[in-house]
Design a protein around this motif. Structure first.
Motif, PDB file in Angstrom:
ATOM      1  N   ARG A 185       0.823  -1.204   0.000  1.00 27.54           N
ATOM      2  CA  ARG A 185       0.000   0.000   0.000  1.00 27.54           C
ATOM      3  C   ARG A 185       0.861   1.258   0.000  1.00 27.54           C
ATOM      4  N   PRO A 186       0.500   2.215  -0.857  1.00 27.63           N
ATOM      5  CA  PRO A 186       1.189   3.498  -0.811  1.00 27.63           C
ATOM      6  C   PRO A 186       0.667   4.326   0.366  1.00 27.63           C
ATOM      7  N   THR A 187       1.443   5.185   0.929  1.00 34.39           N
ATOM      8  CA  THR A 187       1.063   6.038   2.044  1.00 34.39           C
ATOM      9  C   THR A 187      -0.096   6.943   1.641  1.00 34.39           C
ATOM     10  N   LEU A 188      -0.916   7.308   2.678  1.00 33.54           N
ATOM     11  CA  LEU A 188      -2.020   8.228   2.446  1.00 33.54           C
ATOM     12  C   LEU A 188      -1.523   9.617   2.096  1.00 33.54           C
ATOM     13  N   LEU A 189      -0.242   9.840   2.309  1.00 29.49           N
ATOM     14  CA  LEU A 189       0.312  11.153   2.005  1.00 29.49           C
ATOM     15  C   LEU A 189       0.691  11.274   0.523  1.00 29.49           C
ATOM     16  N   SER A 190       0.557  10.181  -0.270  1.00 32.37           N
ATOM     17  CA  SER A 190       0.857  10.243  -1.693  1.00 32.37           C
ATOM     18  C   SER A 190      -0.136  11.161  -2.387  1.00 32.37           C
ATOM     19  N   LEU A 191       0.367  12.037  -3.163  1.00 28.65           N
ATOM     20  CA  LEU A 191      -0.459  13.001  -3.862  1.00 28.65           C
ATOM     21  C   LEU A 191      -0.890  12.440  -5.207  1.00 28.65           C
ATOM     22  N   PRO A 192      -2.014  12.883  -5.722  1.00 29.70           N
ATOM     23  CA  PRO A 192      -2.444  12.414  -7.041  1.00 29.70           C
ATOM     24  C   PRO A 192      -1.387  12.707  -8.100  1.00 29.70           C
ATOM     25  N   GLU A 203     -10.245  -1.775   6.196  1.00 27.17           N
ATOM     26  CA  GLU A 203      -9.567  -1.084   5.102  1.00 27.17           C
ATOM     27  C   GLU A 203      -8.997   0.230   5.591  1.00 27.17           C
ATOM     28  N   VAL A 204      -9.817   0.973   6.428  1.00 25.56           N
ATOM     29  CA  VAL A 204      -9.343   2.251   6.957  1.00 25.56           C
ATOM     30  C   VAL A 204      -8.133   2.016   7.853  1.00 25.56           C
ATOM     31  N   LEU A 205      -8.231   0.997   8.696  1.00 23.18           N
ATOM     32  CA  LEU A 205      -7.098   0.681   9.569  1.00 23.18           C
ATOM     33  C   LEU A 205      -5.858   0.330   8.762  1.00 23.18           C
ATOM     34  N   ALA A 206      -6.024  -0.448   7.625  1.00 22.30           N
ATOM     35  CA  ALA A 206      -4.878  -0.823   6.784  1.00 22.30           C
ATOM     36  C   ALA A 206      -4.253   0.393   6.132  1.00 22.30           C
ATOM     37  N   ARG A 207      -5.083   1.341   5.677  1.00 26.83           N
ATOM     38  CA  ARG A 207      -4.561   2.553   5.052  1.00 26.83           C
ATOM     39  C   ARG A 207      -3.721   3.346   6.049  1.00 26.83           C
ATOM     40  N   VAL A 208      -4.218   3.405   7.307  1.00 21.77           N
ATOM     41  CA  VAL A 208      -3.452   4.131   8.338  1.00 21.77           C
ATOM     42  C   VAL A 208      -2.132   3.424   8.615  1.00 21.77           C
ATOM     43  N   GLN A 209      -2.187   2.084   8.721  1.00 24.97           N
ATOM     44  CA  GLN A 209      -0.951   1.310   8.989  1.00 24.97           C
ATOM     45  C   GLN A 209       0.075   1.534   7.883  1.00 24.97           C
ATOM     46  N   ALA A 210      -0.380   1.625   6.606  1.00 22.59           N
ATOM     47  CA  ALA A 210       0.538   1.836   5.493  1.00 22.59           C
ATOM     48  C   ALA A 210       1.158   3.215   5.516  1.00 22.59           C
ATOM     49  N   ALA A 246      -2.869  11.171  19.513  1.00 23.86           N
ATOM     50  CA  ALA A 246      -4.301  10.975  19.291  1.00 23.86           C
ATOM     51  C   ALA A 246      -4.794  11.829  18.139  1.00 23.86           C
ATOM     52  N   GLU A 247      -4.350  13.125  18.111  1.00 24.98           N
ATOM     53  CA  GLU A 247      -4.783  14.003  17.037  1.00 24.98           C
ATOM     54  C   GLU A 247      -4.216  13.528  15.686  1.00 24.98           C
ATOM     55  N   LEU A 248      -2.967  13.023  15.712  1.00 24.74           N
ATOM     56  CA  LEU A 248      -2.358  12.534  14.451  1.00 24.74           C
ATOM     57  C   LEU A 248      -3.134  11.332  13.938  1.00 24.74           C
ATOM     58  N   LEU A 249      -3.530  10.403  14.849  1.00 22.64           N
ATOM     59  CA  LEU A 249      -4.285   9.235  14.412  1.00 22.64           C
ATOM     60  C   LEU A 249      -5.636   9.661  13.855  1.00 22.64           C
ATOM     61  N   ALA A 250      -6.261  10.671  14.551  1.00 14.10           N
ATOM     62  CA  ALA A 250      -7.549  11.158  14.047  1.00 14.10           C
ATOM     63  C   ALA A 250      -7.385  11.721  12.642  1.00 14.10           C
ATOM     64  N   THR A 251      -6.304  12.478  12.403  1.00 15.76           N
ATOM     65  CA  THR A 251      -6.068  13.036  11.066  1.00 15.76           C
ATOM     66  C   THR A 251      -5.894  11.894  10.053  1.00 15.76           C
ATOM     67  N   MET A 252      -5.190  10.826  10.475  1.00 15.41           N
ATOM     68  CA  MET A 252      -4.999   9.682   9.593  1.00 15.41           C
ATOM     69  C   MET A 252      -6.336   9.046   9.228  1.00 15.41           C
ATOM     70  N   PHE A 253      -7.201   8.919  10.241  1.00 15.38           N
ATOM     71  CA  PHE A 253      -8.511   8.337   9.980  1.00 15.38           C
ATOM     72  C   PHE A 253      -9.307   9.207   9.014  1.00 15.38           C
ATOM     73  N   LEU A 304      -8.050  11.102   6.713  1.00  9.37           N
ATOM     74  CA  LEU A 304      -7.469  10.874   5.376  1.00  9.37           C
ATOM     75  C   LEU A 304      -7.913   9.518   4.824  1.00  9.37           C
ATOM     76  N   ALA A 305      -7.873   8.466   5.680  1.00 13.51           N
ATOM     77  CA  ALA A 305      -8.182   7.120   5.226  1.00 13.51           C
ATOM     78  C   ALA A 305      -9.644   6.982   4.818  1.00 13.51           C
ATOM     79  N   SER A 306     -10.530   7.780   5.462  1.00 17.38           N
ATOM     80  CA  SER A 306     -11.957   7.698   5.143  1.00 17.38           C
ATOM     81  C   SER A 306     -12.353   8.703   4.081  1.00 17.38           C
ATOM     82  N   ARG A 307     -11.375   9.345   3.474  1.00 18.12           N
ATOM     83  CA  ARG A 307     -11.531  10.256   2.343  1.00 18.12           C
ATOM     84  C   ARG A 307     -12.343  11.501   2.719  1.00 18.12           C
ATOM     85  N   ARG A 308     -12.252  11.912   3.994  1.00 16.82           N
ATOM     86  CA  ARG A 308     -12.922  13.126   4.422  1.00 16.82           C
ATOM     87  C   ARG A 308     -12.078  14.334   4.030  1.00 16.82           C
ATOM     88  N   ILE A 309     -10.799  14.147   4.030  1.00 14.54           N
ATOM     89  CA  ILE A 309      -9.851  15.135   3.570  1.00 14.54           C
ATOM     90  C   ILE A 309      -8.792  14.400   2.770  1.00 14.54           C
TER      91      ILE A 309
END
Length: 947
Positions: free
Chosen positions: A764-771, A828-835, A873-880, A882-887
């Protein structure tokens, strides 16, 4: 010396005139002396008169055989002298008379009287009779006048046109009661120096006029080419000819005559120098003058022994061989065969008295029924050599002597003396020097025969024919190396030939050389050796004998080396050592020397070997090894080529080189792995990229220690726990310092032609990968040969995945909500965060296992009231979020705090937070932790985003 002036010498090209000469003789008879102004100043002169030849034209003693002849000669005022009696019809007596004559002042002429008597001393014979030798009527004596003048010396009188011949005109009964008959004599006169300056028996006067004339004044034969200062041999050759439709003729080939001429021209005999006669004169050599004879009827056989056949020969000679020429020339017939059913080349000499220097050449059973050019020229030289006094051993009858290099030797008859294998033609020659004597019981092989570069021949004790150069070591007994041999005991190569039918009646222990050219006995009547008989022999060498010698010579210098090559492995693996065996065999008839072998390996490198000399049927072997390179492609045919070179015993090249190369071929079997890589072409950030690795062994040999290595680029996460592929799972996963991950599959052995094998895994590519970002995934496979001897270069492949954009929902949730909403924290959301960030794996104090669980997430989000838990905690929330495509990581953010930190996007904020957590939450870092918490809270609350 006698010099023939216009009084006695025929000018070349001028028609003879008998009357003119008679008038000149009469004039000189009337003149008592020349005037003192033209007379020689000499007061005395010593003259020598020699009677060279006598021909009985009419027999004075018909009932009692031929006449019994003796001469009477008076020179000047000297006594009338006689010489001994000879009985024959034609002979060369060599009667000689010498007288010193005192000349009165002013007188230069000397009268000379020549008489020829038939002795009739019996009581009923009525006394001696004068033979008629004068061409004058009622005159039987030869009356001459010799002159010594300032112009030279001459004579005249009762002369025939040849100037040296007197012949009667048939004055029977004159003087009264004389029973003498017509006869002819040939004579010469000199004043102390021979009138035959070169000593060949042909008077200078005859040689200068280039012709022989008969008593009628007409030309008998052209002798163009005679030189008075150069010895000459004249031969008239008649020839059998078939006038039928086949046109078969034994007339000598002009080229054969040319070869004989060339041989005589090259003779090592010095001419008289300086030559007193005008014109160009060669310094050395001899002249061979061929008089073209007449055609006689073809008949199968002609020889001397058979009475009838001998009469055939003599009849042809008597009819065609003019006596005026006979006193200077040899006579021969080119006939068909000497004996019925035999292939004799000829015979010399005709045994009838007075003709024992005539010969036959019989080549009807030789090449083409007439003999080749060289067979003709060599046979002429051989039979003529007998006529000139040469035997098969030169001065003796020992044939096949290796130290006798002459066409008289059967080893060189009729082809000549070889100058080297392959040289064509051989040198047609008589021996040029008397080579050292060979003592058969003490032959020193290194000494050879002391000759130059000519080839000689002999037969070894094992009866094998041998050949060699005269100036090199000769292996007399065909044993070991001739250059290092000690004296050998009686290996004599000649013995075998003598025992096989040589001319010699006894075995000679010493073989002498002979100088032919300086030993010739000339036939011409005036020659000192004219009475020397030719060497009579039975039939000479046959075609079959000559052919066997030719074949033996060819075979002796005809080695033929062949090469056979084998390899111990016709099928081999990469890294194997191949063993080659090369056999070199001499399948030729001659010994192979300087045998060399060059082995050319498949990579074009070479190795050379020197091999020993190889006799016929002998072999030599050599071995070579070659390591099959690991880089050799599967299925390659490795060809090893071995090439032999050799020379013959004379150092010349081997004739047949088409079989000098042998090859051996090995097929190489090697593993050859192929590799391809496929990956999901596009994915959203954090989603699984499916990679398929396909490999196969297409080679014909198995591969060992096969290892597949896949390197994930930085920003792409892999853990077996999150791997959704069908496998197999890698044997090891290594996070590298540069952020890349190495996945290794230890495949082990892969058999030949294995077919495709696949590895399917996800990362999995990181959630920080840009389009638009691309991730290139590289894979390689390494392997060894089945035995492990070769390590092959890895095979590589790669695949590329691009990141696509997802439109965010713009509804981020605070960390407290994410702590309560476990339902939103899907696998899936948890896997995206782990990646994207693995720091939360094991947050519940469990062992990190490469995946993020609900328990681990809840542990991070539960009551985060102190640092660094608050930032976590705030970083994990931000990851979630991102993983749930809210941002999205690329969502722009902007608040006073964010601007103060120089951040622009959600991704910038996440990376800032990750960097903050890398620092301890100490007092010095309090503000950073506070600002980080504020920024993440602003993002998770939706305050910071700018869409």
């Amino acid at each position: 010396m006698a010099h023939f002036t216009s009084h006695g010498l025929r000018r070349k090209g001028r028609k003879p005139r008998i009357a003119l000469y008679a008038a000149i003789g009469l004039l000189f008879a009337m003149l008592p002396a020349l005037s003192s102004s033209t007379a020689s100043a000499a007061t005395s002169v010593t003259l020598t008169l020699r009677i060279n030849n006598v021909l009985q034209i009419e027999n004075p003693d018909t009932a009692a055989g031929d006449g019994d002849y003796f001469p009477e000669v008076r020179i000047g005022d000297g006594p009338l002298e006689r010489r001994g009696v000879i009985e024959d019809d034609v002979f060369s007596p060599g009667w000689q008379f010498t007288q010193t004559v005192n000349l009165p002042a002013g007188q230069s002429s000397v009268p000379i009287l020549i008489r020829l008597w038939d002795e009739d001393s019996g009581p009923t014979e009525g006394g001696d009779d004068k033979m008629d030798i004068s061409p004058q009527d009622d005159d039987v004596d030869l009356d001459l006048v010799y002159y010594d003048t300032v112009e030279g010396n001459s004579w005249s009188g009762d002369l025939l046109n040849s100037l040296t011949v007197g012949q009667g005109d048939g004055d029977h009964g004159f003087p009264s009661n004389n029973d003498g008959r017509k006869a002819r004599i040939d004579f010469s006169i000199s004043n102390g120096t021979s009138v035959d300056i070169d000593g060949d028996g042909i008077p200078d006067a005859v040689e200068q006029q280039d012709a022989v004339y008969g008593p009628d004044g007409f030309k008998v034969a052209d002798l163009v080419g005679l030189d008075p200062c150069r010895k000459s041999v004249v031969v008239q050759i008649d020839y059998m000819s078939d006038s039928g439709p086949t046109g078969h003729s034994h007339e000598p080939d002009p080229n054969a005559i040319g070869e004989v001429k060339a041989a005589f021209d090259a003779a090592p005999v010095d001419a008289v120098s300086p030559c007193p006669y005008p014109g160009d004169h060669k310094a050395t050599g001899m002249d061979f003058i061929h008089v073209r004879g007449k055609a006689i009827g073809e008949q199968p056989v002609m020889n001397f022994e058979d009475e009838d056949l001998g009469d055939d020969y003599r009849s042809a000679r008597n009819a065609n061989f003019n006596f005026s020429l006979a006193i200077y020339a040899h006579y021969a017939i080119f006939a068909h065969d000497l004996r019925a059913g035999k292939d004799d080349s000829g015979q010399c000499c005709e045994p009838e008295r007075g003709h024992n220097k005539d010969f036959l050449v019989t080549l009807g059973s030789w090449t083409g029924g007439v003999g080749t050019t060289r067979e003709q020229s060599g046979s002429i030289m051989h039979e003529l050599g007998h006529a000139l006094g040469l035997d098969h051993g030169g001065s003796d009858d020992t044939n096949y002597k290796p130290n006798y290099l002459s066409v008289m030797n059967y080893s060189f008859d009729p082809d000549g003396i070889p100058t080297g294998p392959g040289s064509a033609p051989d040198r047609l020659d008589y021996s040029r020097a008397s080579l050292p004597t060979l003592k058969k019981t003490a032959l020193l092989e290194p000494n050879g025969i002391g000759d130059g570069t000519d080839m000689t021949s002999w037969t070894a004790p094992d009866r094998s024919p041998q050949f060699g150069r005269g100036n090199a070591a000769l292996n007399w007994n065909n044993n070991v190396d001739p250059t290092t041999m000690l004296p050998v005991i009686d290996p004599n190569p000649v013995d075998v030939n003598i025992n096989a039918g040589d001319d010699a009646s006894t075995q000679r222990t010493e073989l002498t050389g002979h100088d032919d050219w300086h030993s010739l006995k000339f036939r011409a009547a005036a020659a000192q050796t004219a009475n020397g008989a030719g060497v009579s022999h039975g039939p000479d060498i046959g075609f079959d004998t000559a052919q066997k010698r030719r074949t033996a010579f060819h075979d002796f210098y005809d080695p033929d080396v062949t090469v056979t090559k084998t390899v111990d492995k016709t099928d081999a693996k990469s890294g194997d050592t191949l063993g080659y065996t090369v056999q070199v065999k001499n399948v030729g008839k001659g010994t192979a020397t300087a045998v060399g072998l060059t082995d050319t390996f498949p990579d074009a490198t070479t190795a050379t070997r020197s091999l020993p000399n190889l006799g016929p049927s002998a072999t030599a072997t050599a071995s070579f090894t070659y390591l099959v390179p690991c880089a050799t492609e599967d299925g390659t045919k490795l060809t090893n080529k071995a090439t032999a070179t050799a020379t013959n015993l004379d150092g010349g090249p081997e004739a047949n080189t088409t079989n000098n190369t042998g090859t051996a071929t090995t097929t190489v079997h090697a593993p050859r792995l192929t590799l391809t890589k496929k990956a999901s072409p596009t994915v959203n950030a954090g989603e699984a990229i499916t990679s398929t690795i396909t490999y196969a062994n297409t080679g014909s040999d198995g591969a060992s220690e096969v290892t597949v290595t896949d390197t994930l680029p930085a920003g792409v996460y892999y853990s077996p726990a999150l791997d959704l592929g069908t496998g197999p799972k890698p044997n090891s996963v290594t996070l590298n310092a540069d952020g890349t991950r190495t996945l290794v599959w230890n495949v082990g052995d892969v058999p030949a032609t294995s077919g495709d094998r696949t590895i399917v895994f996800t990362a999995r590519p990181t959630l920080l990968s840009l389009p638009g970002a691309t991730h290139i995934n590289k894979v390689s496979v390494s392997y060894k040969s089945a035995g492990g001897a070769c390590t092959f270069a890895p095979v590589t492949a790669s695949a590329q995945t691009s990141i696509t954009a997802v439109t965010p929902s713009r509804l981020p949730l605070l960390s407290t909500l994410w702590g309560l909403r476990t339902d939103l924290r899907t696998a899936e959301v948890l896997a995206r965060v782990q990646a994207t960030d693995t720091r939360f794996d094991g947050a519940d104090n469990s062992a990190a296992n490469g995946t993020l669980s609900q328990q681990e997430a809840s542990a991070v989000l539960f009551l985060p009231v102190t640092q660094p838990r608050t930032v976590r905690a705030e970083l994990l929330a931000t990851m979630f979020n991102l993983a749930s495509r809210r941002i999205n990581a690329g969502t722009a953010v902007n608040t006073l705090t964010i601007r103060g930190l120089g951040l622009n996007t959600v991704g910038d904020a996440v990376r800032y937070a990750q960097a903050t957590l890398a620092q301890p939450p100490t007092l010095s870092n309090l503000i950073r932790y506070t600002n980080t918490t504020l920024v993440l809270t602003e993002i998770n609350s939706g305050v910071a985003e700018r869409y």
